[in-house]
Design a protein around this motif. Structure first.
Motif, mmCIF file in Angstrom:
data_model
loop_
_atom_site.group_PDB
_atom_site.id
_atom_site.type_symbol
_atom_site.label_atom_id
_atom_site.label_comp_id
_atom_site.label_asym_id
_atom_site.label_seq_id
_atom_site.Cartn_x
_atom_site.Cartn_y
_atom_site.Cartn_z
ATOM 1 N N ALA A 1 24.041 35.955 38.498
ATOM 2 C CA ALA A 1 24.848 37.064 39.014
ATOM 3 C C ALA A 1 26.141 37.226 38.221
ATOM 4 C CB ALA A 1 25.169 36.835 40.493
ATOM 5 N N VAL A 2 26.638 36.138 37.629
ATOM 6 C CA VAL A 2 27.852 36.233 36.811
ATOM 7 C C VAL A 2 27.576 37.049 35.555
ATOM 8 C CG1 VAL A 2 29.500 34.918 35.415
ATOM 9 C CG2 VAL A 2 28.843 34.098 37.689
ATOM 10 N N TYR A 3 26.464 36.756 34.882
ATOM 11 C CA TYR A 3 26.123 37.505 33.675
ATOM 12 C C TYR A 3 25.836 38.967 34.008
ATOM 13 C CZ TYR A 3 25.426 32.707 32.053
ATOM 14 O OH TYR A 3 25.585 31.377 31.762
ATOM 15 N N GLU A 4 25.178 39.187 35.131
ATOM 16 C CA GLU A 4 24.907 40.561 35.566
ATOM 17 C C GLU A 4 26.202 41.303 35.858
ATOM 18 O OE1 GLU A 4 22.378 39.986 38.905
ATOM 19 O OE2 GLU A 4 20.687 39.234 37.704
ATOM 20 N N HIS A 5 27.174 40.600 36.444
ATOM 21 C CA HIS A 5 28.453 41.232 36.744
ATOM 22 C C HIS A 5 29.217 41.563 35.465
ATOM 23 C CE1 HIS A 5 31.755 42.379 39.366
ATOM 24 N NE2 HIS A 5 32.586 41.687 38.599
ATOM 25 N N LEU A 6 29.132 40.697 34.466
ATOM 26 C CA LEU A 6 29.778 40.997 33.182
ATOM 27 C C LEU A 6 29.162 42.246 32.565
ATOM 28 C CD1 LEU A 6 30.034 37.416 31.606
ATOM 29 C CD2 LEU A 6 31.806 38.674 32.837
ATOM 30 N N ASP A 7 27.833 42.368 32.647
ATOM 31 C CA ASP A 7 27.166 43.576 32.136
ATOM 32 C C ASP A 7 27.642 44.807 32.898
ATOM 33 O OD1 ASP A 7 25.738 41.956 30.393
ATOM 34 O OD2 ASP A 7 23.943 41.885 31.663
ATOM 35 N N TYR A 8 27.804 44.646 34.219
ATOM 36 C CA TYR A 8 28.291 45.754 35.044
ATOM 37 C C TYR A 8 29.696 46.177 34.616
ATOM 38 C CZ TYR A 8 30.927 47.678 38.974
ATOM 39 O OH TYR A 8 31.777 48.444 39.747
ATOM 40 N N LEU B 1 40.458 46.324 44.185
ATOM 41 C CA LEU B 1 39.166 46.625 43.557
ATOM 42 C C LEU B 1 38.452 47.748 44.305
ATOM 43 C CD1 LEU B 1 37.841 43.011 42.804
ATOM 44 C CD2 LEU B 1 38.930 44.610 41.214
ATOM 45 N N ARG B 2 38.507 47.705 45.632
ATOM 46 C CA ARG B 2 37.843 48.739 46.420
ATOM 47 C C ARG B 2 38.474 50.104 46.168
ATOM 48 N NH1 ARG B 2 38.716 46.726 50.860
ATOM 49 N NH2 ARG B 2 40.452 48.018 51.560
ATOM 50 N N GLU B 3 39.782 50.179 46.088
ATOM 51 C CA GLU B 3 40.470 51.442 45.830
ATOM 52 C C GLU B 3 40.109 52.009 44.468
ATOM 53 O OE1 GLU B 3 44.516 50.330 46.281
ATOM 54 O OE2 GLU B 3 44.409 50.115 48.467
ATOM 55 N N ARG B 4 39.777 51.131 43.504
ATOM 56 C CA ARG B 4 39.394 51.588 42.162
ATOM 57 C C ARG B 4 37.879 51.677 42.000
ATOM 58 N NH1 ARG B 4 44.272 50.251 43.410
ATOM 59 N NH2 ARG B 4 45.852 51.093 41.992
ATOM 60 N N ARG B 5 37.163 51.500 43.106
ATOM 61 C CA ARG B 5 35.704 51.613 43.142
ATOM 62 C C ARG B 5 35.023 50.628 42.196
ATOM 63 N NH1 ARG B 5 34.695 58.207 43.589
ATOM 64 N NH2 ARG B 5 35.989 58.508 45.479
ATOM 65 N N LEU B 6 35.617 49.454 42.088
ATOM 66 C CA LEU B 6 34.988 48.376 41.329
ATOM 67 C C LEU B 6 34.273 47.448 42.307
ATOM 68 C CD1 LEU B 6 37.540 47.266 38.565
ATOM 69 C CD2 LEU B 6 35.309 48.336 38.244
ATOM 70 N N ILE B 7 33.015 47.170 42.050
ATOM 71 C CA ILE B 7 32.216 46.345 42.950
ATOM 72 C C ILE B 7 32.424 44.869 42.606
ATOM 73 C CG2 ILE B 7 29.879 45.824 43.742
ATOM 74 C CD1 ILE B 7 29.098 48.659 42.830
ATOM 75 N N PRO B 8 32.873 44.052 43.566
ATOM 76 C CA PRO B 8 33.047 42.619 43.292
ATOM 77 C C PRO B 8 31.705 41.934 43.047
ATOM 78 C CG PRO B 8 34.202 43.294 45.306
ATOM 79 C CD PRO B 8 33.283 44.408 44.935
ATOM 80 N N ASN B 9 31.755 40.779 42.466
ATOM 81 C CA ASN B 9 30.559 39.985 42.224
ATOM 82 C C ASN B 9 29.779 39.792 43.537
ATOM 83 O OD1 ASN B 9 28.785 37.668 41.670
ATOM 84 N ND2 ASN B 9 29.974 37.458 39.794
ATOM 85 N N THR B 10 28.479 39.962 43.466
ATOM 86 C CA THR B 10 27.638 39.872 44.670
ATOM 87 C C THR B 10 27.657 38.480 45.304
ATOM 88 O OG1 THR B 10 25.690 39.338 43.327
ATOM 89 C CG2 THR B 10 26.074 41.654 43.851
ATOM 90 N N LEU B 11 28.074 37.462 44.562
ATOM 91 C CA LEU B 11 28.106 36.102 45.112
ATOM 92 C C LEU B 11 29.085 35.974 46.274
ATOM 93 C CD1 LEU B 11 27.957 34.000 41.822
ATOM 94 C CD2 LEU B 11 26.122 34.337 43.499
ATOM 95 N N TYR B 12 30.086 36.859 46.309
ATOM 96 C CA TYR B 12 31.049 36.805 47.408
ATOM 97 C C TYR B 12 30.407 37.169 48.748
ATOM 98 C CZ TYR B 12 34.889 36.350 44.061
ATOM 99 O OH TYR B 12 35.737 35.903 43.079
#
Length: 320
Positions: free
Chosen positions: A44-51, A200-211
């Motif tokens: 999920a970390v690598y996927e988040h970096l791609d995101y 992050l939410r205000e800027r519409r950035l999705i946090p890492n799914t691991l959270y």
């Protein structure tokens, strides 16, 4: 002489916010996001970096440590070891012929930075000797930045550090001069975790799914400092990571002089326990069993033993 802004990216919430702040303040051409790959990361970390690369239209520099030379030197040392005498616990300093054969058979680079580091050291990191952070992250990022300094640039190192994270960070400075052309900037020092998620939410950035999968932090999976609940969540949600650590323990035991090494050191043993007893109580299977118990480690609890992996689990209220 140009000024470059190097942002340490981990895939976690704090580095996400720090990266967005840097990109919002400076042109992309002057911002260099860097990720130090420990080799003990969740997919999920690598996927988040791609995101992040797609969402922010950037390229993240990915660094990875290499310990081939250190392992080669250790093999030579083991093969030639003829020391005499004993250590402060009365144990022989010299590698026995049996332990030499065992170690030399197993001690070969794997290409995984975390595992190779532990095989070189003959042990896993611990709270008192957390060499993983320095060897796998800090040194790589510092060397990368110093190469830019040597090339004639001024470098500002952006770090997603918050003072309320731990006692070790309670005195973190907002801005710090490290050398004549290298500076550290920590824009989140006064922020709380909730403020980071709100940003992050205000800027519409999705946090890492691991959270949303029981993790309070994003980094090594698992981290040697993982708490009881995190270990239980990892065992339930990502059993493959537990199996991988079990294999790593087997390999690091093989290259350890005494033949004992465990990923965790939860001190689930008496202080006077021998190596074999300490190993048995701290091996990954024993620690996972302990993580599934209630307080005191003597009784299995309903929650700890029956985690529903289909449900959202967040330490930060992200499931609400």
């Amino acid at each position: 002489m140009s000024v470059l802004h190097v942002v340490s990216v981990s895939g976690g919430k704090d580095s996400d916010a720090t990266l967005f702040l840097a990109l919002n303040r400076y042109p992309k051409s002057r911002v260099i996001p860097c990720f130090a790959d420990t080799g003990n990361e969740h997919d999920a970390v690598y996927e988040h970096l791609d995101y992040l690369e797609a969402a922010l239209d950037i390229k993240i520099v990915r660094l990875k440590a290499n310990f081939e030379r250190q392992i080669a030197r250790k093999r030579l040392f083991i093969a030639r070891d003829q020391r005499t005498g004993r250590d402060d616990r009365g144990r022989k300093l010299r590698w026995s012929n049996k332990s030499k054969r065992r170690a030399l058979e197993a001690l070969h680079p794997t290409g995984n930075p975390y595992l190779d580091l532990c095989m070189w050291k003959g042990r896993f990191p611990s709270r008192k000797a957390q060499f993983c952070t320095q060897e796998l992250k800090r040194d790589l990022l510092v060397n990368f930045q110093m190469d830019l300094v040597d090339a004639g640039h001024r470098v500002v190192s952006w770090q997603g550090v918050r003072r309320d994270e731990s006692l070790n960070r309670r005195n973190a400075k907002l801005f710090e001069r490290l050398n004549p052309r290298l500076y550290a900037y920590r824009p989140l020092v006064d922020w709380t975790a909730q403020q980071v998620f709100d940003y992050l939410r205000e800027r519409r950035l999705i946090p890492n799914t691991l959270y949303k999968q029981g993790m309070s932090r994003v980094g090594c999976m698992p981290c040697i400092n993982a708490n009881k609940n995190e270990i239980a969540q990892i065992a339930a949600r990502f059993p493959g990571h537990i199996q991988r650590i079990a294999e790593w323990e087997r390999l690091v035991c093989a290259v350890s002089k005494r033949g004992f090494a465990t990923f965790f050191n939860k001190e689930l043993h008496t202080d006077k326990g021998n190596d074999q007893h300490v190993h048995a109580t701290n091996c990954i299977e024993s620690v996972v069993d302990y993580a599934r118990t209630t307080r005191g480690g003597k009784q299995y609890g309903l929650f700890e033993s029956h985690i529903d992996v289909s449900e959202c689990a967040s330490a930060y209220g992200l499931c609400e």
